[in-house]
Motif scaffolding. Structure first.
Motif, PDB file in Angstrom:
ATOM      1  N   LEU A 305      -7.597   8.976 -37.270  1.00  0.00           N
ATOM      2  CA  LEU A 305      -8.159   8.427 -36.010  1.00  0.00           C
ATOM      3  C   LEU A 305      -7.583   9.101 -34.557  1.00  0.00           C
ATOM      4  N   PHE A 306      -6.086   9.440 -34.805  1.00  0.00           N
ATOM      5  CA  PHE A 306      -5.304   9.962 -33.808  1.00  0.00           C
ATOM      6  C   PHE A 306      -5.746  11.454 -33.412  1.00  0.00           C
ATOM      7  N   THR A 307      -6.622  12.139 -34.280  1.00  0.00           N
ATOM      8  CA  THR A 307      -7.220  13.490 -33.954  1.00  0.00           C
ATOM      9  C   THR A 307      -7.847  13.482 -32.861  1.00  0.00           C
ATOM     10  N   TRP A 308      -8.516  12.473 -32.551  1.00  0.00           N
ATOM     11  CA  TRP A 308      -9.650  12.189 -31.474  1.00  0.00           C
ATOM     12  C   TRP A 308      -8.963  12.298 -30.069  1.00  0.00           C
ATOM     13  N   PRO A 309      -8.073  11.383 -29.917  1.00  0.00           N
ATOM     14  CA  PRO A 309      -7.179  11.365 -28.562  1.00  0.00           C
ATOM     15  C   PRO A 309      -6.350  12.696 -28.352  1.00  0.00           C
ATOM     16  N   LEU A 310      -5.719  13.073 -29.495  1.00  0.00           N
ATOM     17  CA  LEU A 310      -4.952  14.359 -29.362  1.00  0.00           C
ATOM     18  C   LEU A 310      -5.953  15.551 -28.995  1.00  0.00           C
ATOM     19  N   VAL A 322       0.915   6.142 -24.703  1.00  0.00           N
ATOM     20  CA  VAL A 322       0.178   4.969 -24.406  1.00  0.00           C
ATOM     21  C   VAL A 322      -1.336   5.370 -24.576  1.00  0.00           C
ATOM     22  N   SER A 323      -1.636   6.324 -23.877  1.00  0.00           N
ATOM     23  CA  SER A 323      -3.148   6.716 -24.006  1.00  0.00           C
ATOM     24  C   SER A 323      -3.652   7.115 -25.408  1.00  0.00           C
ATOM     25  N   VAL A 324      -2.759   7.699 -26.345  1.00  0.00           N
ATOM     26  CA  VAL A 324      -3.117   8.275 -27.525  1.00  0.00           C
ATOM     27  C   VAL A 324      -3.425   7.170 -28.472  1.00  0.00           C
ATOM     28  N   VAL A 325      -2.177   6.207 -28.480  1.00  0.00           N
ATOM     29  CA  VAL A 325      -2.121   5.071 -29.354  1.00  0.00           C
ATOM     30  C   VAL A 325      -3.499   4.181 -28.947  1.00  0.00           C
ATOM     31  N   VAL A 326      -3.636   3.999 -27.644  1.00  0.00           N
ATOM     32  CA  VAL A 326      -4.720   3.037 -27.270  1.00  0.00           C
ATOM     33  C   VAL A 326      -6.129   3.646 -27.680  1.00  0.00           C
ATOM     34  N   ASP A 327      -6.300   4.734 -27.244  1.00  0.00           N
ATOM     35  CA  ASP A 327      -7.763   5.328 -27.751  1.00  0.00           C
ATOM     36  C   ASP A 327      -7.724   5.196 -29.298  1.00  0.00           C
ATOM     37  N   ALA A 328      -6.807   5.546 -29.986  1.00  0.00           N
ATOM     38  CA  ALA A 328      -6.847   5.479 -31.430  1.00  0.00           C
ATOM     39  C   ALA A 328      -7.310   4.163 -32.011  1.00  0.00           C
TER      40      ALA A 328
END
Length: 580
Positions: A305-310, A322-328
């Motif tokens: 899931l983290f590959t999408w915001p990254l 914060v943005s990466v965690v929230v988006d995941a």
């Protein structure tokens, strides 16, 4: 023969007659189930079609960039007394080079840039030879920190303005086919994710043992294949998307640049995690798996899931952690909720009996409530980071798309609340048809939400879309124009359609106030057929005049100023002002 024996054939006959209505009821139920299935398939297809149409017809921005040019040196549209040795571009976030896409064109149409530009974070420095008098064109195309292309162009003049040159050697316009293909690939990736997560979650925790796992397994394998296909398409399309080419304008060096970037790394990691997860999914699709395998599968899914915001703009936001965690969290909650709804509509509400539904639906209802709560919380945090101001909600494409998503999401929540009320009243298990129709309505609306989301991630966030190009405050223009007799400081406020105030300040070559005998000014918009409009000017001091003008249309207005310093000496300078 005894009476009891004589009664047995009669009892058997009565039993068969009693069974006939039950069999008829089952056949009628099967027919209704088949009709519901066909209706569901048509509704799902219609939802997908509506979503794709909304996706392709959504408001498009010319660049789809998530970084903006905030200042230039020399200033855009300005006139400088002598040619600079370099042109400096400053963006709102770090950018990377697109080979051959930064050019400076001299007034005679020749190349004025000398050597390769240097990139240092958000600052790009271009060495130039600007010894000739006249207007220079600077065109650029770079890649923002969140992997999106940033094209644009501006002019500046040395000594005096001239006819702007044209750059025939490069085209920085985006390819609309590629832009739409990128959005479709994003949509298919989201669809594949929920079709994989939903079956895996339900089979691991909620699936009745007596039911076959073949149907959910096929759905999950389809989701995995769709997800892999979308990821590969993302990598392929990123090359023409950043370079500005067509669908098949992909070279080995361009693909190597993409794979070597943070965007490419995130997608390669996603493919690796999906391959590893496939080994654990296979036994899950056959029967229950152990606790350890389930934990490992959950860890692999969470990491994926983290590959999408990254690979997107959360990694370049003002608060990336914060943005990466929230988006995941937002993406995972979406996959759990919608994937579970698909399993309910397609399998459980059709195959499970009333006793099984009595056990499954309350658990699912709690999971759905948690997923929706996580979606709301994550979406609120995302909005605060990416929109920044309430005004940007209505003034930017990103803000308007976000409002549309909120409205659609509110409709989904209303339908979900109705479904939850059925579960609480313990009527859902006894009336699976009603529950199933409510679930299908949820899926129809959320199909459109996914389309809006796929467009949203390709749209400039409101926090950067609201940033003014060329480093001036929003709704304000300022430039220094130079002639052989004087330099003229021009200020236009608010530099928007409607009433505007103009202030002019004249200075000598050694930067002292220049007394002015007469001021003249006009404004024209040739692209809209608007001939020069005279700007009435009122002298306030010897070197300062002001005036008011109404600019009726947006566009690149041409302002022309004639200043007479003596009875016989006068000079004219011009400026091009972007009016929003």
């Amino acid at each position: 023969m005894s009476a009891a024996v004589r009664r047995r054939p009669r009892a058997a006959a009565e039993s068969r007659r009693a069974a006939r209505p039950a069999a008829a009821d089952r056949r009628r139920t099967d027919r209704l189930g088949t009709a519901d299935s066909r209706w569901a398939a048509r509704l799902g297809a219609a939802g997908l079609l509506v979503a794709l149409v909304a996706l392709l017809l959504a408001p498009a921005t010319p660049a789809s960039a998530h970084a903006v040019l905030v200042s230039t040196s020399p200033t855009a549209s300005s006139v400088v007394p002598s040619g600079p040795s370099e042109v400096v571009l400053t963006f709102s976030e770090g950018v990377r080079k697109v080979p051959g896409k930064i050019r400076v064109i001299a007034p005679d149409g020749s190349r004025a840039d000398r050597g390769e530009p240097t990139f240092k974070g958000a600052v790009v420095t271009i060495p130039v030879d600007a010894s000739a008098r006249g207007t220079y064109l600077v065109s650029y195309r770079v890649i923002s920190a969140d992997s999106h292309p940033v094209p644009g162009a501006f002019t500046f003049s040395v000594g005096a303005p001239s006819a702007p040159p044209t750059d025939s050697g490069t085209d920085n316009r985006a390819n609309p086919v590629v832009e739409d293909a990128v959005k479709v690939a994003k949509y298919l990736g989201y669809a594949g994710l929920l079709l994989l997560v939903g079956p895996a979650l339900v089979l691991a925790a909620l699936w009745p043992r007596r039911l076959s796992r073949r149907g959910p397994a096929r759905l999950a394998w389809s989701g995995l294949g769709l997800l892999v296909l979308a990821t590969l398409a993302d990598l392929w399309l990123q090359v023409p998307y950043t370079n500005g080419g067509g669908l098949f304008d992909v070279t080995g060096s361009g693909l190597g640049d993409v794979l070597g970037s943070a965007y490419g790394t995130a997608h390669l990691v996603r493919l690796g995690l999906l391959a590893a997860a496939a080994f654990l999914l296979r036994p899950l699709f056959v029967g229950p798996i152990g606790r350890t395998d389930g934990i490992i599968l959950a860890i692999l899914g969470g990491a994926a899931l983290f590959t999408w915001p990254l690979a997107g703009h959360p990694a370049a936001s003002p608060a990336p952690a914060v943005s990466v965690v929230v988006d995941a969290v937002h993406l995972g909650s979406m996959a759990v909720w919608l994937g579970g709804l698909v399993m309910l509509a397609v399998f459980l509400l059709r195959r499970a009996d009333e006793r099984e539904l009595d056990a499954i639906l309350p658990i699912w209802s709690r999971w759905a409530a948690l997923a929706v709560a996580a979606l709301l919380l994550a979406g609120t945090v995302q909005a605060l980071i990416e929109v920044a101001t309430p005004k940007a909600l209505v003034d930017t494409t990103y803000g308007r798309l976000l409002l549309a998503k909120i409205v659609l999401f509110a409709l989904v929540i209303a339908v979900a609340a109705y479904s939850r009320s059925l579960v609480r009243r313990r009527t859902a298990a006894g009336r699976p048809g009603t529950m199933r129709r409510a679930v299908l309505v949820e899926l129809l609306i959320t199909a459109v939400v996914l389309g809006v989301s796929a467009t949203l991630v390709q749209t400039t966030p409101a926090r950067t879309a609201a940033t003014d190009v060329a480093g001036t405050p929003t709704g304000y223009f300022s430039a220094t124009l130079t002639s052989p007799l004087y330099s003229l400081q021009v200020e236009l406020d608010p530099a928007e359609r409607g009433n505007n105030s103009v202030h002019l300040y004249a200075y000598t070559k050694d930067n002292r106030p220049q007394p002015v005998k007469e001021w003249k000014a006009t404004a024209a918009l040739p692209s809209a057929g608007i001939e020069p409009i005279e700007i009435p000017l009122l002298p306030l001091t010897d070197n300062h005049a002001t005036g008011e003008i109404n600019l009726p249309a947006a566009g690149r207005w041409q302002l022309r100023f004639t200043v007479r310093t003596t009875d016989i000496d006068q000079a004219t300078v011009t400026a091009t002002v972007p009016i929003k």
